[in-house]
Design a protein around this motif. Sequence first.
Motif, PDB file in Angstrom:
ATOM      1  N   VAL A 109     -74.001 -15.577  67.782  1.00  0.00           N
ATOM      2  CA  VAL A 109     -74.405 -16.000  66.449  1.00  0.00           C
ATOM      3  C   VAL A 109     -73.191 -16.461  65.648  1.00  0.00           C
ATOM      4  CG1 VAL A 109     -75.312 -15.123  64.256  1.00  0.00           C
ATOM      5  CG2 VAL A 109     -76.450 -14.538  66.407  1.00  0.00           C
ATOM      6  N   ALA A 110     -72.114 -15.664  65.703  1.00  0.00           N
ATOM      7  CA  ALA A 110     -70.920 -16.007  64.928  1.00  0.00           C
ATOM      8  C   ALA A 110     -70.324 -17.333  65.414  1.00  0.00           C
ATOM      9  CB  ALA A 110     -69.889 -14.888  65.037  1.00  0.00           C
ATOM     10  N   GLU A 111     -70.291 -17.535  66.721  1.00  0.00           N
ATOM     11  CA  GLU A 111     -69.726 -18.783  67.252  1.00  0.00           C
ATOM     12  C   GLU A 111     -70.570 -19.983  66.838  1.00  0.00           C
ATOM     13  OE1 GLU A 111     -67.464 -17.437  71.340  1.00  0.00           O
ATOM     14  OE2 GLU A 111     -69.636 -17.590  71.398  1.00  0.00           O
ATOM     15  N   ASN A 112     -71.881 -19.810  66.861  1.00  0.00           N
ATOM     16  CA  ASN A 112     -72.770 -20.886  66.433  1.00  0.00           C
ATOM     17  C   ASN A 112     -72.512 -21.269  64.983  1.00  0.00           C
ATOM     18  OD1 ASN A 112     -75.152 -22.034  68.073  1.00  0.00           O
ATOM     19  ND2 ASN A 112     -74.858 -19.976  68.865  1.00  0.00           N
ATOM     20  N   ILE A 113     -72.300 -20.249  64.179  1.00  0.00           N
ATOM     21  CA  ILE A 113     -72.087 -20.514  62.761  1.00  0.00           C
ATOM     22  C   ILE A 113     -70.724 -21.154  62.546  1.00  0.00           C
ATOM     23  CG2 ILE A 113     -71.732 -19.348  60.542  1.00  0.00           C
ATOM     24  CD1 ILE A 113     -74.096 -17.537  61.354  1.00  0.00           C
ATOM     25  N   LEU A 114     -69.717 -20.660  63.273  1.00  0.00           N
ATOM     26  CA  LEU A 114     -68.362 -21.202  63.140  1.00  0.00           C
ATOM     27  C   LEU A 114     -68.337 -22.703  63.429  1.00  0.00           C
ATOM     28  CD1 LEU A 114     -65.356 -20.591  62.684  1.00  0.00           C
ATOM     29  CD2 LEU A 114     -65.147 -20.155  65.123  1.00  0.00           C
ATOM     30  N   LEU A 139     -81.982 -12.262  55.260  1.00  0.00           N
ATOM     31  CA  LEU A 139     -82.130 -12.821  56.604  1.00  0.00           C
ATOM     32  C   LEU A 139     -81.203 -12.056  57.551  1.00  0.00           C
ATOM     33  CD1 LEU A 139     -81.535 -16.432  55.322  1.00  0.00           C
ATOM     34  CD2 LEU A 139     -83.772 -15.576  55.983  1.00  0.00           C
ATOM     35  N   PRO A 140     -81.435 -10.763  57.774  1.00  0.00           N
ATOM     36  CA  PRO A 140     -80.459  -9.940  58.502  1.00  0.00           C
ATOM     37  C   PRO A 140     -80.123 -10.494  59.886  1.00  0.00           C
ATOM     38  CG  PRO A 140     -82.576  -8.836  58.312  1.00  0.00           C
ATOM     39  CD  PRO A 140     -82.619 -10.012  57.413  1.00  0.00           C
ATOM     40  N   LEU A 141     -78.830 -10.509  60.199  1.00  0.00           N
ATOM     41  CA  LEU A 141     -78.345 -11.076  61.460  1.00  0.00           C
ATOM     42  C   LEU A 141     -77.241 -10.206  62.024  1.00  0.00           C
ATOM     43  CD1 LEU A 141     -77.817 -14.899  60.910  1.00  0.00           C
ATOM     44  CD2 LEU A 141     -79.399 -13.804  62.473  1.00  0.00           C
ATOM     45  N   ASP A 142     -77.198 -10.118  63.356  1.00  0.00           N
ATOM     46  CA  ASP A 142     -76.082  -9.465  64.019  1.00  0.00           C
ATOM     47  C   ASP A 142     -75.155 -10.558  64.541  1.00  0.00           C
ATOM     48  OD1 ASP A 142     -74.323  -8.201  65.630  1.00  0.00           O
ATOM     49  OD2 ASP A 142     -75.801  -7.468  67.070  1.00  0.00           O
ATOM     50  N   PRO A 143     -73.953 -10.689  63.987  1.00  0.00           N
ATOM     51  CA  PRO A 143     -73.086 -11.813  64.368  1.00  0.00           C
ATOM     52  C   PRO A 143     -72.698 -11.808  65.846  1.00  0.00           C
ATOM     53  CG  PRO A 143     -72.067 -10.480  62.624  1.00  0.00           C
ATOM     54  CD  PRO A 143     -73.350  -9.827  62.959  1.00  0.00           C
ATOM     55  N   ASP A 144     -72.758 -10.652  66.498  1.00  0.00           N
ATOM     56  CA  ASP A 144     -72.307 -10.588  67.893  1.00  0.00           C
ATOM     57  C   ASP A 144     -73.423 -10.842  68.900  1.00  0.00           C
ATOM     58  OD1 ASP A 144     -69.742  -9.939  67.028  1.00  0.00           O
ATOM     59  OD2 ASP A 144     -70.319  -7.850  66.768  1.00  0.00           O
ATOM     60  N   ALA A 145     -74.654 -10.942  68.435  1.00  0.00           N
ATOM     61  CA  ALA A 145     -75.761 -11.151  69.368  1.00  0.00           C
ATOM     62  C   ALA A 145     -75.667 -12.552  69.982  1.00  0.00           C
ATOM     63  CB  ALA A 145     -77.087 -10.999  68.625  1.00  0.00           C
ATOM     64  N   SER A 146     -76.140 -12.675  71.213  1.00  0.00           N
ATOM     65  CA  SER A 146     -76.183 -13.991  71.849  1.00  0.00           C
ATOM     66  C   SER A 146     -77.452 -14.697  71.419  1.00  0.00           C
ATOM     67  CB  SER A 146     -76.217 -13.845  73.366  1.00  0.00           C
ATOM     68  OG  SER A 146     -74.919 -13.680  73.839  1.00  0.00           O
ATOM     69  N   VAL A 147     -77.351 -15.998  71.169  1.00  0.00           N
ATOM     70  CA  VAL A 147     -78.508 -16.716  70.656  1.00  0.00           C
ATOM     71  C   VAL A 147     -79.654 -16.737  71.669  1.00  0.00           C
ATOM     72  CG1 VAL A 147     -79.311 -19.020  70.006  1.00  0.00           C
ATOM     73  CG2 VAL A 147     -77.293 -18.060  68.946  1.00  0.00           C
ATOM     74  N   HIS A 148     -79.321 -16.768  72.972  1.00  0.00           N
ATOM     75  CA  HIS A 148     -80.430 -16.863  73.936  1.00  0.00           C
ATOM     76  C   HIS A 148     -81.287 -15.604  73.958  1.00  0.00           C
ATOM     77  CE1 HIS A 148     -78.558 -14.361  77.012  1.00  0.00           C
ATOM     78  NE2 HIS A 148     -77.429 -15.009  76.801  1.00  0.00           N
ATOM     79  N   ASP A 149     -80.788 -14.520  73.373  1.00  0.00           N
ATOM     80  CA  ASP A 149     -81.594 -13.303  73.298  1.00  0.00           C
ATOM     81  C   ASP A 149     -82.430 -13.246  72.030  1.00  0.00           C
ATOM     82  OD1 ASP A 149     -80.891 -12.039  75.689  1.00  0.00           O
ATOM     83  OD2 ASP A 149     -78.946 -11.472  74.853  1.00  0.00           O
ATOM     84  N   PHE A 280     -81.441  -7.260  74.057  1.00  0.00           N
ATOM     85  CA  PHE A 280     -82.053  -7.656  72.786  1.00  0.00           C
ATOM     86  C   PHE A 280     -83.563  -7.815  72.909  1.00  0.00           C
ATOM     87  CE2 PHE A 280     -77.693  -9.124  72.802  1.00  0.00           C
ATOM     88  CZ  PHE A 280     -77.211  -8.488  71.683  1.00  0.00           C
ATOM     89  N   GLY A 281     -84.119  -7.447  74.073  1.00  0.00           N
ATOM     90  CA  GLY A 281     -85.560  -7.538  74.261  1.00  0.00           C
ATOM     91  C   GLY A 281     -86.254  -6.395  73.538  1.00  0.00           C
ATOM     92  N   ILE A 282     -87.575  -6.507  73.450  1.00  0.00           N
ATOM     93  CA  ILE A 282     -88.372  -5.462  72.802  1.00  0.00           C
ATOM     94  C   ILE A 282     -89.221  -4.802  73.879  1.00  0.00           C
ATOM     95  CG2 ILE A 282     -90.208  -5.046  71.125  1.00  0.00           C
ATOM     96  CD1 ILE A 282     -87.822  -5.897  69.658  1.00  0.00           C
ATOM     97  N   ALA A 283     -89.294  -3.476  73.860  1.00  0.00           N
ATOM     98  CA  ALA A 283     -90.157  -2.774  74.800  1.00  0.00           C
ATOM     99  C   ALA A 283     -91.553  -2.688  74.204  1.00  0.00           C
ATOM    100  CB  ALA A 283     -89.604  -1.382  75.070  1.00  0.00           C
ATOM    101  N   LEU A 284     -92.574  -2.871  75.041  1.00  0.00           N
ATOM    102  CA  LEU A 284     -93.951  -2.700  74.574  1.00  0.00           C
ATOM    103  C   LEU A 284     -94.328  -1.248  74.807  1.00  0.00           C
ATOM    104  CD1 LEU A 284     -95.657  -5.854  76.088  1.00  0.00           C
ATOM    105  CD2 LEU A 284     -94.775  -5.548  73.764  1.00  0.00           C
TER     106      LEU A 284
END
Lengths: 532, 309
Positions: A109-114, A139-149, A280-284
């Motif tokens: 996320v941080a790299e995308n924004i940079l 718009l809460p965001l985790d800057p270290d998360a990968s966008v594909h997740d 970063f997935g969600i468990a059902l």
Amino acid sequence: MAKAGGSEQSDRGSAPLVHTIGLTKRFGELIACDAISFDIGAGEIHALLGENGAGKSTLVKMLYGALEPDEGTILWRGEPVRHSNPAEARSHGIGMVFQHFSLFEALSVAENILLGLPPDEGRRGLADKIRTISREYGLPLDPDASVHDLSVGERQRVEIVRCLLQEPQLIIMDEPTSVLTPQEADLLFVTLRRLAAEGRAILYITHRLSEVLELAGRATILRRGQVVATADPKAESAASLAKMMVGADVAGVERPAASVDGSAPRLQVRNLSVPADGPFGIALANIDLDVAAGQVVGIAGVAGNGQSELFDALSGERLADSGAIVIDSQPVGDKGINARRQMGAAFVPEERIGHGAVAVFRLSENVVLTHHGAGEAVAPSGRINRHAAREVETRVGERFDVRRSTDDPRASALSGGNLQKFVVGREIDRDPAVMVVNQPTWGVDAGAAQTIREELVSLARKGAAVLVISQDLDELFEISDLITVISDGKLSPVYPAETLTAEKIGLMMGGVHHAHDGLQAATDGGESGHAA
Amino acid sequence: MVDAGIITAIALTVITASTPLLLAAIGELVVERSGVLNLGLEGMMIAGAIGGFAAANLTGSTAIGVGVAAVAGAVLSIPFGILVINLAANQVATGLSLTLFGLGAAAMVGEPFLGTPGLKLPKLDIPGLTDLQVIGPVLFGQDGLVYLSFVLVAATSWFLTRSRAGLTLRAVGDSHDSAHNLGISVRKVRWMAVLFGGACAGLGGGYLSLAYTPLWTENMTAGRGWIALALVVFSSWLPWRVAIGAYLFGAVTILGFHAQGAGIRIPSQFISALPYLATIVVLVIISRNKTLLRVNTPACLGKPFVPAR
């Protein structure tokens, strides 16, 4: 964020911030934008309305420098400008939040924004800045998360935060609320109003007429590449705006009463649990749900709360316990997607390109993709029957009014709305017993959305069980008999649609779904419950 | 007991066998990270080999030879860049023709140099340090290109993960459309990458004709360009893994020779196949991490970019 732009603005109050004169863009034969003249003032929230293909995206891409106009001028604060690329537009203070996201999946996320910031901007302190800004604007965001997740909704947050960090004077927003809860949308509106009060202009593209009425100071309506009207939303109604946009009256979806007989539900989900896929997935967790013949059941929820996981489990892309999913009394939880199709189930995933259809395949070839495994005529015993596939393609095309420029074009040649009509139509054409649809009308214009919704209701009334996962509450209220809410991988109890309101659903989206007094007790639940 | 002399000799030959692979592969890694697949590696290597050999021979300076090797590789990548980056030609076909062109052109240019004795790149000699047993000659007695190869690995790794320009390069390789939307000049970034890749391949080839065997023979790259290409993929586009892969390949190749020399009875075909097998197995095992693979694989690899204007 607060930049003292107000006083500067008032000095130049006379010239609009942006003024286009006769802006024209052609793609071959097609005139996407035909001599468009309009203006936006500083501090104004200006809505741009139009169906898909009306030229909205082309127009804003020219403003943003991603496309070069063939004719016409753009005046920025009264001076003619030519943006040969988006970086130049950004340096003037034009920021954009894209509809078809402009993110890099492999980066964080941080790299995308940079990458959207000026070249001298360093990484130091960026993560904190992102956390602060994103929280400040809800718009809460985790800057270290990968966008594909990230889910679609979270990706849009990245786009919005990236744009805000560029300190723009004009913010172009392409359907920003389509993936937000009503509460989040309200928060965004507060943000937008604040940005406008700071002297920034906002060009707001949307299909949602209620938002235009609520938010915009002026609205420019496009149809077939031309400006048909510039309206004052306060003097208009949703119906009158829709009429200008489409050029004809738009009716709501007619929904005859569901007649559910007492027989076993066609789709049964029993205690379905699926572990999270990736960090970063969600468990059902313990999902129970029944969909009876004749019913449309809607699942509401904010993006990234387990919708895609639930869809994958229902369609058989991810397997579960045998008895967790039952179609027409047969346990199928551990069977693959084709086995489920053979029992009469049909699935329409969220992404139409790449998941629902292959971009470089012709439409008839895309028909084969979902029909071959079900033992149908298009591919008896593994050999493709092109004739039969073409027949399906033509039939779906005519019935769903899929506008194609040539016979049997490639999927990539269709606009989003047309392809979505085709992808949904391809499945409805099979006359499924059970239909599961994820985001049936995401990014689709009003006319096409109308068609798709009507067809889903009429499919149910003919005896199918229809399950619709959607982030569009208006849509769910329009077509569903029963509504449930998914939040953090869990389903709320199922309520009849007419007993719910957008506010109640908003609270359940935040994870408050215990009792009715719970709904009243937690007034800020929608805002706090879904930190990324 | 194996004596220290043999160990030193083996280590030295492993380094010489691995360095050309490493040089070529690290350049190709940068090219692929920008989304361009240049299958012309073998052609650019051979251009570097003849360019470096000829220049060193004519000027009597191996330093000029090394410089010309890099330039020759980069020059050969220019037609590739024009076709692939500016004209959006098919990258696979263009790269393959570049290899064929390079091999042919090098044979023609190299005709007068056949059988000419070449100059050998001097080895570093630090009195005291180089005289140490085993580690002396191995660590402190190499030629400049060996050190350069490791500097390039470290620099590339830093560049890709820590610098803004490296981030831009990865962004272009991940989604050229998004990059274009953000105002990044996709073509410029790819041109820089392709030229860098050409220069590195040229250096790899130059190492062959200036250090490995200071002689010019036709086809002297002997498929090393293809091995370097495979190393990039199997190392999941990570610079340090490329180094591991190159050295593993070099080591197994050399050990095979020594095993045969020592009279161990293994079919020679098996010995020839062993480096490939060992490298693939090891690199596949270390790239099992799916997330890492997904993050590092350039999603736009091999796709032509045509900007909408």
